[in-house]
Design an enzyme around this catalytic site. Structure first.
Site, PDB file in Angstrom:
ATOM      1  N   ASP A 190       0.657  -1.211   0.072  1.00 22.88           N
ATOM      2  CA  ASP A 190      -0.026   0.206   0.146  1.00 22.88           C
ATOM      3  C   ASP A 190       0.944   1.387   0.116  1.00 22.88           C
ATOM      4  OD1 ASP A 190      -2.465  -1.883   0.039  1.00 22.88           O
ATOM      5  OD2 ASP A 190      -2.228  -1.707   2.343  1.00 22.88           O
ATOM      6  N   LYS A 245       1.893   2.190  -5.107  1.00 19.17           N
ATOM      7  CA  LYS A 245       2.329   1.619  -6.307  1.00 19.17           C
ATOM      8  C   LYS A 245       1.469   2.286  -7.411  1.00 19.17           C
ATOM      9  CE  LYS A 245       2.264  -2.251  -4.443  1.00 19.17           C
ATOM     10  NZ  LYS A 245       2.049  -2.039  -3.188  1.00 19.17           N
ATOM     11  N   GLY A 252      -4.612  -4.133  -3.771  1.00 13.32           N
ATOM     12  CA  GLY A 252      -5.693  -2.963  -3.941  1.00 13.32           C
ATOM     13  C   GLY A 252      -5.013  -1.842  -4.406  1.00 13.32           C
ATOM     14  N   HIS A 253      -5.065  -1.535  -5.495  1.00  9.77           N
ATOM     15  CA  HIS A 253      -4.120  -0.202  -6.013  1.00  9.77           C
ATOM     16  C   HIS A 253      -5.055   0.777  -6.369  1.00  9.77           C
ATOM     17  CE1 HIS A 253      -0.674  -3.102  -7.255  1.00  9.77           C
ATOM     18  NE2 HIS A 253      -0.888  -3.406  -5.842  1.00  9.77           N
ATOM     19  N   THR A 283      -5.867 -11.282   3.612  1.00  8.83           N
ATOM     20  CA  THR A 283      -6.988 -10.801   2.964  1.00  8.83           C
ATOM     21  C   THR A 283      -8.316 -11.587   2.699  1.00  8.83           C
ATOM     22  OG1 THR A 283      -6.128 -11.197   0.808  1.00  8.83           O
ATOM     23  CG2 THR A 283      -5.294  -9.142   1.877  1.00  8.83           C
ATOM     24  N   GLN A 312       1.635  -6.180  -3.473  1.00  4.63           N
ATOM     25  CA  GLN A 312       2.250  -6.445  -2.020  1.00  4.63           C
ATOM     26  C   GLN A 312       3.749  -5.573  -2.174  1.00  4.63           C
ATOM     27  OE1 GLN A 312       1.010  -9.813  -3.873  1.00  4.63           O
ATOM     28  NE2 GLN A 312      -0.872  -8.447  -2.878  1.00  4.63           N
ATOM     29  N   GLY A 355     -10.740  -2.936   3.800  1.00  2.00           N
ATOM     30  CA  GLY A 355     -11.130  -1.913   4.762  1.00  2.00           C
ATOM     31  C   GLY A 355     -10.534  -1.922   6.034  1.00  2.00           C
TER      32      GLY A 355
END
Ligand code: GDP
Ligand code: IMO
Ligand code: MG
Length: 415
Positions: free
Chosen positions: A14, A17, A41-42, A127, A219, A297
């Site tokens: 996170d 990227k 999650g990008h 996740t 990651q 989240g």
């Protein structure tokens, strides 16, 4: 001359990227994901509009780039189908999926969740996307690949055998084995939706070496299955060398490695985190940085920049350039801390050890600054912010080419 460049996270994920991939994507013809899956999650923000990408490479926002999901990725077809459908432009004709990429099945997701529950207080904090179990099957040579969707009957036969062999394990975990008729329908739908996009991407990439390519890491280094904080890691090789196995790009084709790090550190999930700040300062970073996971989240754990970890990551990935993200999140702090070394049992450590048990950070403290948000020129930054960046640059021993001062594509300093 054409080039293959790579973007890689230097911390626990996170880092931002997605923002940098989107920013530089205009310079590339092909953007490639080479490992991980929809655990990633990008986030990309363009003109105030926010996109959260999980499986699609962040190049999709660039109208010209071709996007490749290469062999090292684990693909959960329903997620990919959903992401393609929800995207506000038609990207199907600009997307290729490797026939060698392994498939995540619903049962992998169920195993991931069941095993986490069984681990109790030792849970990894995954996740819950089935990543570990899908990679485990790949390594155990019992996984199924995207290319197998071409022959559903043969694939079903293989899966029937797989479920038969694992019956006891599924029973133990209280996971229902899917009904073969339902599974057949599902596999057929996946083939209908994605079949045209599934190709031998290794050959495709080799045939296009006259084009510019960007590998988008998912990651990050400290979550690497070999070099991260095992077992609190993800199940793939997230570092630069993993991107080569994960795409079939030969090592000598790699041109430039861009490492991405936040101006502080975050981690989501369990595991050691030497510079975690459990005081008000950590809460302030979380609030100012909106540090809640893009995928799950969950609130992210927050703390200070860790030079020891970053230097380790810069070396492992042979970074040519670094991007320091979210500098604006540190705006308004009286003091900003940086960890310059570790201490364990009275001994000073300058190297990121294989095991972080008992590690304590040694900090230096900087005076804070008022506002860096939105600044696009290095010389316009407050003096203390400049000093901070220059200190990090010296300590990690790598050129800090980008400094990000806000989520939008434009809020970026290029040095
Ligand atoms: P990735 O997984 O490395 O692509 O990063 P994520 O998208 O999961 O998390 C980074 C978050 O920070 C996203 O919400 C971005 O929009 C946001 N972001 C990126 N750069 C900046 C920045 O410089 N400042 C601020 N305030 N937010 C940023
Ligand atoms: P991006 O690409 C941050 C973490 C999980 C957990 C561990 C293992 O957005 O930076 P997994 O589901 O992979 O088996 O979980 O890894 N993790 C991430 N943390 N960013 C990510 O991706 C992550 N992908 C996995 O929180 O600690
Ligand atoms: Mg993310």
């Amino acid at each position: 001359m054409s080039m293959v460049d790579l973007i890689v996270g230097l911390q626990w994920g996170d880092e931002g990227k997605g923002k940098i991939v989107d920013l530089v994507a205009k310079n590339y013809d092909i953007v490639i994901r080479s490992q991980g899956g929809h655990n990633a999650g990008h986030t990309v923000v363009v003109d105030g509009k926010k996109y959260a990408l999980h499986l699609l490479p962040s190049g999709v926002l660039n109208p010209n780039a071709i996007n490749v999901i290469a062999n090292g990725v684990v693909v959960y077809p329903p997620q990919l189908i959903k992401e393609i459908k929800n995207f506000d432009k038609d990207i199907k004709n600009k997307l290729f999926i490797s026939d060698k990429a392994h498939m995540i099945l619903d049962t992998h997701i169920a195993i991931d969740k069941a095993r986490e529950k069984l681990r109790g207080k030792n849970a990894i904090g995954t996740t819950g996307r089935g990543i570990g179990p899908a990679y485990a099957d790949k390594i155990a040579r019992v996984g199924v690949r995207m290319g197998e969707l071409k022959n559903i009957d043969r694939l079903l036969e293989k899966l029937e055998h797989y479920y038969e062999m694992n019956k006891g394990y599924f029973e133990y975990l209280d996971i229902e084995i899917p009904n073969m008729d339902d599974l057949k329908k599902e596999l057929q739908e996946w083939q209908n939706e994605l079949g045209c996009n599934i190709i031998d991407t290794t050959k495709y990439l080799w045939d296009n070496f006259d084009k510019n390519m960007l590998l988008e890491g998912a990651q990050a280094t400290l979550l690497d299955v070999d070099h991260g904080t095992y077992p609190y890691v993800t199940s793939s090789n997230t570092i630069a060398s993993g991107a080569l196995t994960g795409s079939g790009i030969p090592p000598k084709k790699l041109n430039k490695v861009i490492g991405i790090a936040k101006a502080y550190t975050t981690r989501v999930g369990n595991g050691p985190f030497p510079t975690e700040d459990l005081s008000e300062a950590g809460d302030k970073i979380r609030a100012q940085g909106a540090e809640f996971g893009t995928t799950t989240g969950r609130p992210r754990r927050c703390g200070w920049f860790d030079v020891v970890a970053a230097k380790y990551a810069v070396t492992l990935n042979s970074c040519d350039e670094v991007a320091i993200m979210k500098l604006d999140v540190l705006d308004g702090f009286d003091k900003v801390k940086v960890c310059v070394a570790y201490e364990r049992d009275g001994e000073r450590l300058d190297y990121f050890p294989s095991d972080l048990e008992g590690i304590k950070p040694i900090y230096v403290e900087f005076d804070g600054w008022e506002k860096s948000a939105g600044i696009t020129k290095f010389e316009d930054l407050p003096e203390n912010a400049k000093k901070y960046i220059e200190f990090l640059e010296e300590k990690i021993d790598c050129h800090i080419k980008y400094v990000s001062t806000g989520p939008d594509r434009n809020a970026t300093i290029i040095r």
